[in-house]
Write a protein that holds these residues in place. Structure first.
Motif, PDB file in Angstrom:
ATOM      1  N   LEU A  27       0.817  -1.221   0.000  1.00 15.03           N
ATOM      2  CA  LEU A  27       0.000   0.000   0.000  1.00 15.03           C
ATOM      3  C   LEU A  27       0.848   1.267   0.000  1.00 15.03           C
ATOM      4  N   PHE A  28       1.993   1.231   0.707  1.00  9.15           N
ATOM      5  CA  PHE A  28       2.858   2.419   0.742  1.00  9.15           C
ATOM      6  C   PHE A  28       3.328   2.778  -0.668  1.00  9.15           C
ATOM      7  N   ALA A  29       3.806   1.747  -1.403  1.00  6.66           N
ATOM      8  CA  ALA A  29       4.309   1.986  -2.764  1.00  6.66           C
ATOM      9  C   ALA A  29       3.160   2.404  -3.686  1.00  6.66           C
ATOM     10  N   ALA A  30       2.018   1.739  -3.551  1.00  3.94           N
ATOM     11  CA  ALA A  30       0.878   2.037  -4.431  1.00  3.94           C
ATOM     12  C   ALA A  30       0.396   3.471  -4.215  1.00  3.94           C
ATOM     13  N   ILE A  31       0.351   3.903  -2.956  1.00  3.21           N
ATOM     14  CA  ILE A  31      -0.104   5.281  -2.667  1.00  3.21           C
ATOM     15  C   ILE A  31       0.919   6.292  -3.198  1.00  3.21           C
ATOM     16  N   GLU A  32       2.203   5.995  -3.004  1.00  2.27           N
ATOM     17  CA  GLU A  32       3.253   6.896  -3.522  1.00  2.27           C
ATOM     18  C   GLU A  32       3.128   7.042  -5.042  1.00  2.27           C
ATOM     19  N   ASN A  33       2.925   5.926  -5.742  1.00  2.00           N
ATOM     20  CA  ASN A  33       2.804   5.974  -7.202  1.00  2.00           C
ATOM     21  C   ASN A  33       1.602   6.799  -7.633  1.00  2.00           C
ATOM     22  N   LEU A  34       0.474   6.576  -6.968  1.00  2.46           N
ATOM     23  CA  LEU A  34      -0.736   7.328  -7.330  1.00  2.46           C
ATOM     24  C   LEU A  34      -0.562   8.826  -7.065  1.00  2.46           C
ATOM     25  N   LYS A  35       0.122   9.145  -5.975  1.00  2.00           N
ATOM     26  CA  LYS A  35       0.351  10.572  -5.663  1.00  2.00           C
ATOM     27  C   LYS A  35       1.132  11.239  -6.790  1.00  2.00           C
ATOM     28  N   LYS A  36       2.178  10.539  -7.254  1.00  2.00           N
ATOM     29  CA  LYS A  36       3.016  11.109  -8.326  1.00  2.00           C
ATOM     30  C   LYS A  36       2.220  11.222  -9.617  1.00  2.00           C
ATOM     31  N   GLU A  37       1.576  10.123  -9.982  1.00  2.90           N
ATOM     32  CA  GLU A  37       0.821  10.043 -11.244  1.00  2.90           C
ATOM     33  C   GLU A  37      -0.247  11.136 -11.340  1.00  2.90           C
ATOM     34  N   LYS A  38      -0.895  11.423 -10.214  1.00  4.06           N
ATOM     35  CA  LYS A  38      -2.028  12.358 -10.230  1.00  4.06           C
ATOM     36  C   LYS A  38      -1.675  13.750  -9.713  1.00  4.06           C
ATOM     37  N   ASN A  39      -0.421  13.982  -9.391  1.00  2.00           N
ATOM     38  CA  ASN A  39      -0.001  15.239  -8.755  1.00  2.00           C
ATOM     39  C   ASN A  39      -0.913  15.568  -7.564  1.00  2.00           C
ATOM     40  N   ALA A  40      -0.955  14.603  -6.648  1.00  2.00           N
ATOM     41  CA  ALA A  40      -1.792  14.765  -5.457  1.00  2.00           C
ATOM     42  C   ALA A  40      -0.908  14.979  -4.235  1.00  2.00           C
ATOM     43  N   VAL A  41      -1.438  15.757  -3.285  1.00  2.00           N
ATOM     44  CA  VAL A  41      -0.716  15.944  -2.019  1.00  2.00           C
ATOM     45  C   VAL A  41      -1.548  15.310  -0.903  1.00  2.00           C
ATOM     46  N   LEU A  42      -0.866  14.584  -0.028  1.00  2.00           N
ATOM     47  CA  LEU A  42      -1.560  13.936   1.089  1.00  2.00           C
ATOM     48  C   LEU A  42      -1.292  14.737   2.361  1.00  2.00           C
ATOM     49  N   LEU A  43      -2.334  15.404   2.845  1.00  2.00           N
ATOM     50  CA  LEU A  43      -2.220  16.189   4.080  1.00  2.00           C
ATOM     51  C   LEU A  43      -2.819  15.382   5.224  1.00  2.00           C
ATOM     52  N   ALA A  44      -2.107  15.293   6.333  1.00  2.00           N
ATOM     53  CA  ALA A  44      -2.623  14.486   7.450  1.00  2.00           C
ATOM     54  C   ALA A  44      -2.550  15.253   8.763  1.00  2.00           C
ATOM     55  N   HIS A  45      -3.577  15.093   9.574  1.00  2.00           N
ATOM     56  CA  HIS A  45      -3.550  15.676  10.917  1.00  2.00           C
ATOM     57  C   HIS A  45      -2.736  14.757  11.829  1.00  2.00           C
ATOM     58  N   TYR A  46      -2.183  15.359  12.888  1.00  2.00           N
ATOM     59  CA  TYR A  46      -1.373  14.604  13.861  1.00  2.00           C
ATOM     60  C   TYR A  46      -2.149  13.475  14.539  1.00  2.00           C
ATOM     61  N   TYR A  47      -3.475  13.490  14.441  1.00  2.00           N
ATOM     62  CA  TYR A  47      -4.259  12.445  15.102  1.00  2.00           C
ATOM     63  C   TYR A  47      -4.453  11.212  14.219  1.00  2.00           C
ATOM     64  N   GLN A  48      -3.861  11.215  13.036  1.00  2.00           N
ATOM     65  CA  GLN A  48      -3.976  10.031  12.178  1.00  2.00           C
ATOM     66  C   GLN A  48      -3.078   8.912  12.711  1.00  2.00           C
ATOM     67  N   GLU A  49      -3.411   7.689  12.343  1.00  2.00           N
ATOM     68  CA  GLU A  49      -2.584   6.567  12.787  1.00  2.00           C
ATOM     69  C   GLU A  49      -1.170   6.717  12.204  1.00  2.00           C
ATOM     70  N   ALA A  50      -0.188   6.085  12.876  1.00  2.00           N
ATOM     71  CA  ALA A  50       1.229   6.292  12.550  1.00  2.00           C
ATOM     72  C   ALA A  50       1.551   6.028  11.068  1.00  2.00           C
ATOM     73  N   ASP A  51       0.999   4.961  10.479  1.00  2.00           N
ATOM     74  CA  ASP A  51       1.298   4.646   9.074  1.00  2.00           C
ATOM     75  C   ASP A  51       0.870   5.782   8.149  1.00  2.00           C
ATOM     76  N   ILE A  52      -0.256   6.372   8.445  1.00  2.00           N
ATOM     77  CA  ILE A  52      -0.759   7.476   7.596  1.00  2.00           C
ATOM     78  C   ILE A  52       0.156   8.695   7.766  1.00  2.00           C
ATOM     79  N   GLN A  53       0.557   8.962   9.002  1.00  2.00           N
ATOM     80  CA  GLN A  53       1.498  10.085   9.217  1.00  2.00           C
ATOM     81  C   GLN A  53       2.786   9.849   8.436  1.00  2.00           C
ATOM     82  N   ASP A  54       3.226   8.591   8.418  1.00  2.00           N
ATOM     83  CA  ASP A  54       4.505   8.291   7.755  1.00  2.00           C
ATOM     84  C   ASP A  54       4.437   8.452   6.237  1.00  2.00           C
TER      85      ASP A  54
END
Ligand code: 13P
Ligand code: SF4
Length: 336
Positions: A27-54
């Motif tokens: 999932l980490f690699a798949a999300i990274e690829n999709l972010k690049k492909e779509k020029n998307a930014v992932l913004l996360a609040h500090y209350y998200q689970e650790a994997d999402i923050q990472d």
């Protein structure tokens, strides 16, 4: 209709895409690829689970996330937070597509302040300035003069002339804290955060006795009784910075547990103890924030759904008090 179309049609009813995700997918690699492909930014609040923050491109508190959402040049903003945060991003940056993994990610503060009731409340205090905490719906923002977050609330209150009354909504705990600290005439909406009002004073006192060197640090959304015995009170970022600069080695942390990930990362040799709730559940995990998962983030990016859409008239009205907050914060050098 294909299975995919059927599920997407169902989205309005359940709030998220409930497709099966291949368990072998990285999932980490798949999300990274999709972010690049779509020029998307992932913004996360500090209350998200650790994997999402990472995997996030930017982690912040409510003010920092609003600032980032406003300045981003990405085409898509994926908001790993709650609904009012994604709404704020859309209000500030309407040409971007704003998506959030689960539309049901609400907030007890926002959900406990309904526009019709708030309009009645406002009518009782003519001439009062209205400051609303950012944890409210776009409709409440549109009925407000200023928006604030926990990191700029004092500056926003101080921007109102001393002889003018203030309506403060929807968090009575943050409101009470400000009244005491700034000695202002404020009427408070009766709302609270379900996470920050759950801490047990008795158990915290007991914990302090057992750990006499531990400092109690608390978010101003906590009840007065907890704030009265806190060694430090601050916004999410304020608490994080405090633990990184203060010389104590142990802290009892009275806020949502998600922040412990960054606290531990910032001070690996220090000990962080989550403040105990007044029962045995994991109540200091925000159930709304924790609706987001890596699987939902992946699906959200892949299908660009659920999307946050907003009526333009409402957006423009809600933007006015947010812009005022952004201006005051900028002048005060806050966020960033
Ligand atoms: P901050 O991130 O602004 O400290 O707010 C805390 C909170 O409860 C967000 O929902
Ligand atoms: Fe709302 Fe509290 Fe959850 Fe923040 S932690 S989103 S204020 S319920």
């Amino acid at each position: 209709m294909t299975d995919i179309q059927e599920k997407i049609k169902n989205l309005n009813k359940i709030g998220y895409l409930d497709f099966e995700v291949d368990p072998t997918l990285d999932l980490f690699a798949a999300i990274e690829n999709l972010k690049k492909e779509k020029n998307a930014v992932l913004l996360a609040h500090y209350y998200q689970e650790a994997d999402i923050q990472d995997i996030a491109d930017f982690i912040g508190d409510s003010l920092q996330l609003a600032q980032k959402a406003q300045s981003t040049t990405a085409d898509i903003i994926l908001f790993a937070g709650v609904h009012f945060m994604a709404e704020t991003a859309k209000i500030l940056n309407p040409t971007k597509k704003v998506i959030l993994p689960d539309l049901r990610a609400g907030c007890s503060l926002a959900d406990g302040c309904l526009p019709e009731e708030f309009a009645e409340f406002k009518k009782k205090f003519p001439g009062y300035a209205v400051i609303s905490y950012i944890n409210c719906s776009a409709e409440i923002k549109a009925m407000s003069d200023y928006i604030c977050t926990s990191s700029n609330a004092e500056f926003i209150v101080n921007a109102i002339p001393k002889d003018q009354g203030i309506i403060f909504a929807p968090d009575k705990n943050l409101g009470t804290y400000l009244v005491k600290k700034l000695n202002r005439d404020m009427v408070l909406w009766d709302g609270a955060c379900m996470v920050h009002e759950i801490f047990s004073l008795e158990k915290i006192m007991h914990l302090k006795e057992k750990n006499p060197n531990a400092k109690l640090i608390a978010h101003p959304e906590c009840e007065t009784a907890i704030l009265n015995i806190a060694d430090y009170i601050g916004s999410t970022t304020g608490l994080l910075k405090f633990t990184m600069t203060d010389d104590a080695q142990e802290y009892i942390v009275a806020t949502e547990t998600g922040i412990l990930h960054k606290m531990q990362e910032g001070s690996p040799h220090k000990t962080f103890i989550p403040a105990p709730p007044n029962n045995s559940c994991a109540c200091n995990d925000c159930p709304h924030m924790k609706l987001n998962t890596l699987e939902k983030i992946y699906l959200c990016l892949k299908y660009e759904l659920p999307e946050l859409l907003m009526n333009e008239e409402l957006r423009l009205k809600a933007k006015v008090p947010i812009d005022r907050m952004m201006e005051i914060s900028k002048k005060a050098g806050l966020g960033g």
